[in-house]
Motif scaffolding. Structure first.
Motif, mmCIF file in Angstrom:
data_model
loop_
_atom_site.group_PDB
_atom_site.id
_atom_site.type_symbol
_atom_site.label_atom_id
_atom_site.label_comp_id
_atom_site.label_asym_id
_atom_site.label_seq_id
_atom_site.Cartn_x
_atom_site.Cartn_y
_atom_site.Cartn_z
ATOM 1 N N ALA A 45 0.830 -1.213 0.000
ATOM 2 C CA ALA A 45 0.000 0.000 0.000
ATOM 3 C C ALA A 45 0.862 1.259 0.000
ATOM 4 O O ALA A 45 0.586 2.209 -0.741
ATOM 5 N N ARG A 46 1.913 1.272 0.802
ATOM 6 C CA ARG A 46 2.801 2.448 0.845
ATOM 7 C C ARG A 46 3.491 2.666 -0.498
ATOM 8 O O ARG A 46 3.626 3.794 -0.967
ATOM 9 N N SER A 47 3.904 1.579 -1.126
ATOM 10 C CA SER A 47 4.554 1.675 -2.429
ATOM 11 C C SER A 47 3.587 2.229 -3.480
ATOM 12 O O SER A 47 3.959 3.104 -4.276
ATOM 13 N N LEU A 48 2.358 1.734 -3.477
ATOM 14 C CA LEU A 48 1.357 2.233 -4.428
ATOM 15 C C LEU A 48 1.047 3.709 -4.169
ATOM 16 O O LEU A 48 0.876 4.484 -5.112
ATOM 17 N N LYS A 49 1.005 4.080 -2.903
ATOM 18 C CA LYS A 49 0.749 5.492 -2.569
ATOM 19 C C LYS A 49 1.870 6.377 -3.085
ATOM 20 O O LYS A 49 1.625 7.416 -3.701
ATOM 21 N N ALA A 66 -4.071 4.407 -7.432
ATOM 22 C CA ALA A 66 -3.430 3.313 -6.707
ATOM 23 C C ALA A 66 -4.381 2.128 -6.545
ATOM 24 O O ALA A 66 -4.007 0.974 -6.796
ATOM 25 N N MET A 67 -5.618 2.401 -6.151
ATOM 26 C CA MET A 67 -6.595 1.334 -5.960
ATOM 27 C C MET A 67 -6.917 0.653 -7.289
ATOM 28 O O MET A 67 -7.052 -0.568 -7.353
ATOM 29 N N SER A 68 -7.004 1.429 -8.343
ATOM 30 C CA SER A 68 -7.294 0.861 -9.664
ATOM 31 C C SER A 68 -6.189 -0.091 -10.105
ATOM 32 O O SER A 68 -6.456 -1.157 -10.647
ATOM 33 N N MET A 69 -4.947 0.295 -9.886
ATOM 34 C CA MET A 69 -3.834 -0.562 -10.295
ATOM 35 C C MET A 69 -3.817 -1.849 -9.489
ATOM 36 O O MET A 69 -3.595 -2.928 -10.035
ATOM 37 N N LEU A 70 -4.082 -1.756 -8.200
ATOM 38 C CA LEU A 70 -4.119 -2.953 -7.353
ATOM 39 C C LEU A 70 -5.254 -3.879 -7.776
ATOM 40 O O LEU A 70 -5.063 -5.089 -7.938
ATOM 41 N N THR A 71 -6.418 -3.330 -7.993
ATOM 42 C CA THR A 71 -7.574 -4.120 -8.426
ATOM 43 C C THR A 71 -7.320 -4.738 -9.793
ATOM 44 O O THR A 71 -7.642 -5.906 -10.027
ATOM 45 N N PHE A 72 -6.732 -3.974 -10.700
ATOM 46 C CA PHE A 72 -6.415 -4.487 -12.019
ATOM 47 C C PHE A 72 -5.489 -5.694 -11.915
ATOM 48 O O PHE A 72 -5.694 -6.716 -12.571
ATOM 49 N N TYR A 73 -4.465 -5.592 -11.068
ATOM 50 C CA TYR A 73 -3.520 -6.690 -10.913
ATOM 51 C C TYR A 73 -4.226 -7.938 -10.382
ATOM 52 O O TYR A 73 -4.014 -9.039 -10.883
ATOM 53 N N GLU A 95 -5.307 -1.558 3.671
ATOM 54 C CA GLU A 95 -4.223 -0.670 4.107
ATOM 55 C C GLU A 95 -4.188 0.607 3.266
ATOM 56 O O GLU A 95 -3.948 1.691 3.792
ATOM 57 N N LEU A 96 -4.434 0.472 1.979
ATOM 58 C CA LEU A 96 -4.434 1.631 1.096
ATOM 59 C C LEU A 96 -5.536 2.611 1.510
ATOM 60 O O LEU A 96 -5.320 3.822 1.559
ATOM 61 N N ARG A 97 -6.695 2.060 1.843
ATOM 62 C CA ARG A 97 -7.802 2.930 2.322
ATOM 63 C C ARG A 97 -7.397 3.649 3.607
ATOM 64 O O ARG A 97 -7.666 4.841 3.773
ATOM 65 N N LYS A 98 -6.749 2.951 4.530
ATOM 66 C CA LYS A 98 -6.312 3.547 5.792
ATOM 67 C C LYS A 98 -5.292 4.657 5.543
ATOM 68 O O LYS A 98 -5.393 5.741 6.114
ATOM 69 N N ILE A 99 -4.299 4.370 4.720
ATOM 70 C CA ILE A 99 -3.233 5.320 4.443
ATOM 71 C C ILE A 99 -3.780 6.610 3.826
ATOM 72 O O ILE A 99 -3.313 7.692 4.132
ATOM 73 N N PHE A 100 -4.796 6.476 2.994
ATOM 74 C CA PHE A 100 -5.391 7.646 2.352
ATOM 75 C C PHE A 100 -6.533 8.234 3.173
ATOM 76 O O PHE A 100 -7.198 9.180 2.740
ATOM 77 N N GLY A 101 -6.774 7.674 4.371
ATOM 78 C CA GLY A 101 -7.826 8.209 5.236
ATOM 79 C C GLY A 101 -9.231 7.936 4.713
ATOM 80 O O GLY A 101 -10.145 8.724 4.938
ATOM 81 N N ARG A 102 -9.410 6.807 4.062
ATOM 82 C CA ARG A 102 -10.718 6.451 3.499
ATOM 83 C C ARG A 102 -11.397 5.320 4.258
ATOM 84 O O ARG A 102 -12.415 4.833 3.831
ATOM 85 N N ALA A 103 -10.779 4.879 5.347
ATOM 86 C CA ALA A 103 -11.356 3.725 6.077
ATOM 87 C C ALA A 103 -12.116 4.175 7.301
ATOM 88 O O ALA A 103 -11.874 5.141 7.926
#
Length: 103
Positions: A45-49, A66-73, A95-103
């Protein structure tokens, strides 16, 4: 070999692997090497961010890219993705949602 014969024989044309090129040449993000092979969801998640925030080519918000790339993979890997790897990548979404404050 003509396209029809290729399809009937089961041989893949170069265009059949278009999705593999997306991960390497995406206009959305310049990914760090081996980002999806890491075992720590938070590190993924940190790397994608980092990639999303540093990209000057992305067309949408960093979180969305970032979320799109992860989902695509995950979707591209399909059934061939081992259950444990899928769990790690799904946790990376959380984790990506948490890091971006979306959780």
């Amino acid at each position: 070999m003509p396209e029809r014969a290729r399809r009937l024989s089961g041989e893949k044309s170069k265009s059949a692997y278009w999705s593999a090129e997306v991960g390497r040449k995406s206009n959305a993000l310049d990914l760090e090497p081996d980002v999806f092979t890491q075992d720590d969801p938070r590190a993924i998640a940190r790397s994608l961010k980092r990639s999303a925030e540093n990209s000057e080519r992305r067309k949408s918000a960093p979180f969305r890219s970032a979320m799109s790339m992860l989902t695509f993979y995950i979707n591209r890997a399909g059934r061939g993705l081992p259950a444990e790897r899928r769990r790690i990548l799904e946790r990376a979404k959380t984790e990506l949602r948490k890091i971006f404050g979306r959780a």
